[in-house]
Design an enzyme around this catalytic site. Structure first.
Site, PDB file in Angstrom:
ATOM      1  CE  LYS A 111      -4.234  -2.060   1.708  1.00  0.00           C
ATOM      2  NZ  LYS A 111      -3.848  -3.427   1.427  1.00  0.00           N
TER       3      LYS A 111
HETATM    4  C1  LIG Z   1      -4.323  -4.676   0.806  1.00  0.00           C
HETATM    5  C2  LIG Z   1      -3.613  -5.605   0.737  1.00  0.00           C
HETATM    6  C3  LIG Z   1      -4.038  -6.774  -0.196  1.00  0.00           C
HETATM    7  C4  LIG Z   1      -5.140  -6.823  -0.993  1.00  0.00           C
HETATM    8  O1  LIG Z   1      -5.161  -5.693  -1.920  1.00  0.00           O
HETATM    9  P1  LIG Z   1      -6.293  -4.852  -2.625  1.00  0.00           P
HETATM   10  O2  LIG Z   1      -5.934  -3.710  -3.576  1.00  0.00           O
HETATM   11  O3  LIG Z   1      -7.220  -4.678  -1.554  1.00  0.00           O
HETATM   12  O4  LIG Z   1      -7.004  -6.176  -3.447  1.00  0.00           O
HETATM   13  C5  LIG Z   1      -3.272  -7.537  -0.292  1.00  0.00           C
HETATM   14  N1  LIG Z   1      -2.099  -7.987   0.565  1.00  0.00           N
HETATM   15  C6  LIG Z   1      -1.599  -7.130   1.241  1.00  0.00           C
HETATM   16  C7  LIG Z   1      -0.499  -7.442   2.117  1.00  0.00           C
HETATM   17  C8  LIG Z   1      -2.329  -5.958   1.662  1.00  0.00           C
HETATM   18  O5  LIG Z   1      -2.195  -5.053   2.680  1.00  0.00           O
END
Ligand SMILES: *Cc1c(COP(=O)(O)O)cnc(C)c1O
Length: 462
Positions: A111
């Site tokens: 993120k």
């Molecule tokens: C947020 C997240 C996801 C999922 O991503 P999306 O964009 O919501 O599909 C997968 N793995 C981790 C570690 C995350 O923080």
């Protein structure tokens, strides 16, 4: 470039307004009115660029007039300056398997790639308008710390993150509470994540309060987050193909809110030679069932070893729906209404066939997630985080697919312990967290208590 709502109820807005709006005012999601097509010559040239220059090239047409080339370059440079790898999103290898490491940012989860940029975009556009913003969000783990890292120290932004007291992992809690910048406010709610989320929703629906205190969100539906995430698909393709446009690459993407995998879909629609997008879910398999059966239907949320994917309603799904339904906003509105009424959306045979061409999908149990972590570690010495392991397992039938690694394994030590019986070595950003000074306020799981606390803080900061 102008942006429209998937539900058709918003006059076209520019990039800056789309970023500041987040969710479209008609409840839909913002999408560009047309997608730039990338030519073979561009792809060849882009394959020679470093991550930051590539990011500018990919994003410039979406940004339009709202940022000059020099401004975009500066924002991108600052956003990726505190990643701990010079390539930002390097390709690693676990045996034969290619792993695209997206966890080299300040909170060790993917993120950061989007939220570091979003924080800088907010600050830039706020400064231009002489405005301020107060971000409020609830978190059960990863998003809170990445959002805080994205805006810490920014003078025009205050951020308030509510987390359920004692119910996030100690590492995740410390990643938030040890950030001591004046504009960062952690609230430990004496209740559950659902309580925290309910309080945040109630604050946003109090329109007077929302306007008076200029509340904003950093949720996963912001267009800038999607855009920032398309870049690493181009980057990985460039590294693997060295510009040979006959080379097609597949990606396996651990999916929760459909943001990351939608970014891949977007790259493909822009002309990136992607062979297959594999949508990897845990036991919360609404998206896998959609791809397999052409039915999008809600069930209950299960807690798993990959908590960032414990999601039922995937908030970015509506963007894909918009393209699946040939950019017909009325059709999207009808399907969304069906979802709200019946908890399900049914798709025609033709629509289902198209979805199954766009994505492969697999759901992976906790037992198989642990088995994959164990197997990959035993055979290659590479340690996967549980989310990444879901993606690797889901791609078992596609050994050539690049698997997106969404978090550093040290963020999920309980799962690592369960899989291989030892701790994952922590990257620098996770070291010494337990000894650092913390700042956090406790608050009752009560709307009025939280509102009073916000008011009191904002009155002293504005
Ligand atoms: C947020 C997240 C996801 C999922 O991503 P999306 O964009 O919501 O599909 C997968 N793995 C981790 C570690 C995350 O923080």
């Amino acid at each position: 470039m102008k942006y429209l709502s998937t539900r058709g109820g918003v006059e076209p807005v520019g990039f800056a307004e789309a970023v500041m709006m987040g969710l479209a005012t008609d409840g839909g999601l913002l999408v560009p009115e047309s997608l730039p097509r990338v030519s073979a010559e561009q792809l060849q040239a882009w394959s020679r660029l470093g991550f930051q220059d590539l990011a500018c090239a990919v994003m410039q047409p979406f940004v339009g007039e709202d940022l000059s080339a020099a401004e975009l370059k500066d924002l991108v440079a600052r956003s990726y300056a505190n990643f701990d790898h010079p390539e930002i999103t390097p390709l690693a290898q676990a045996g034969e398997r290619r792993i695209l490491e997206l966890f080299h940012g300040p909170t060790a989860a993917f993120k950061d790639v989007a939220l570091q940029l979003l924080g800088n975009l907010f600050e830039h556009f706020l400064a231009r308008g002489g405005e301020r913003l107060n971000i409020i969000g609830a978190t059960s783990g990863d998003t809170g710390s990445a959002a805080i890292a994205g805006v810490r120290g920014k003078p025009r932004i205050q951020i308030f993150i509510l987390h359920p007291k004692g119910r996030v992992s100690p590492v995740q809690e410390r990643q938030m509470t040890t950030v001591l910048d004046d504009n960062v406010h952690n609230l430990a709610v004496k209740g559950t994540f659902d309580d925290a989320q309910r309080i945040v929703k109630a604050l946003f629906s109090d329109l007077d309060f929302k306007r008076r205190y200029r509340l904003g969100a950093v949720n996963s539906i912001n267009w800038a987050r999607i855009l920032a995430q398309t870049v690493y698909y181009f980057y990985a393709w460039g590294q693997l193909s060295a510009g040979d446009i006959s080379r097609r690459v597949s990606f396996s993407v651990p999916t929760g809110n459909f943001g990351d995998v939608f970014a891949g879909y977007l790259a493909k629609r822009m002309g990136l030679p992607i062979e297959r997008l594999i949508l990897a879910t845990n036991r919360n398999d609404i998206l896998t069932r959609f791809v397999h059966h052409g039915l999008y239907s809600l069930t209950q949320v299960h807690h798993t070893l990959s908590p960032a994917m414990d999601i039922q309603v995937a908030s970015n799904f509506e963007r894909y729906l918009y393209y699946l339904l040939d950019q017909d906003a009325d059709a999207v509105s009808n399907r969304v209404a069906a979802m709200q009424r019946d908890g399900r959306i049914e798709f025609s045979k033709t629509e289902h066939r198209r979805a199954a061409e766009d994505f492969a999908a697999n759901a992976v149990s906790d037992a198989d997630t642990l088995e994959q972590m164990r197997e990959t570690y035993r055979e290659t010495g590479y340690l996967l985080c549980p989310h990444t392991a879901v993606g690797v397992r889901a791609a078992a039938a596609w050994p050539d697919a690049v698997c997106l690694a969404t978090a550093h394994p040290a963020k999920f030590n309980e799962a690592v312990q369960e899989a291989i019986g030892m701790d994952a070595p922590a990257p620098a950003c996770l070291q010494g967290l337990l000894e650092k000074e913390e700042r956090c306020e406790e608050v009752a799981a009560d709307l009025n208590a939280v509102r009073d606390q916000l008011k009191a803080t904002l009155e002293t900061t504005q």
